[in-house]
Design a protein around this motif. Structure first.
Motif: not given
Length: 173
Positions: A103, A109, A141
């Motif tokens: 992460r 993304s 996010f």
């Protein structure tokens, strides 16, 4: 890093991430989720991996095409001929996870943008997903990626210690 369509050979890596996601949900809502589980049993997962209406994409390192860094489960939904709604095709993101050890590297993304490009290539009107409010990291996010609330599901947990929630008392009036 490469993003590609998942295959049955990816089952072990995907299962590891499914367990990570489930643990987040269990920690946030132990009233709804059982401990130590994962979203799909292997036979269902293998069926999903073969379904073109439910593509799963995985992010893998360039030099190790079977080490799963993250995944995105997608579902193509066609809304055609509805009385009230416009005819549209939607790409629903059923699940997105990046391995805990990977992460913060932009993998999530990239998976999202990959899926969005896939949706655009199929003529989709939009990309949708659900996110649990007990997972503020995921909510942040998705907001950072530009997603906005589309509809909100609400709940009230019934307090059975409250006599007003006893149906027989309500019926008797």
């Amino acid at each position: 890093m490469t993003i590609r369509r998942a295959t049955p050979l990816d089952l072990e890596g995907i299962n590891s991430l499914l367990k990570q996601v489930h643990e987040v949900h269990y920690e946030g809502r132990p009233d709804l989720f059982k401990p130590g589980m994962k979203k799909h049993p292997d036979d269902v997962l293998l069926s999903i991996l073969q379904d073109d209406k439910r593509p799963v994409f995985v992010a893998v390192p360039a030099k190790d095409s079977h080490k799963i860094l993250g995944y995105i489960f997608c579902v193509l939904e066609d809304y055609i001929g509805d009385y009230m709604h416009a005819d549209i095709r939607t790409l629903y993101i059923d699940d997105l996870c990046v391995d805990e050890a990977s992460r913060g590297q932009g993998i999530g993304s990239q998976l999202y943008h990959w899926a969005s490009g896939y949706a655009a290539g199929l003529g989709c009107h939009n990309v949708t997903l659900n996110v649990w409010t007990c997972n503020p990291r995921a909510m942040g996010f998705y907001e950072h990626l530009g997603l906005k609330p589309y509809k909100i599901c609400m709940e009230k947990i019934i307090d059975y210690s409250n006599p007003l929630n006893n149906i027989s008392d309500i019926i008797k009036g």
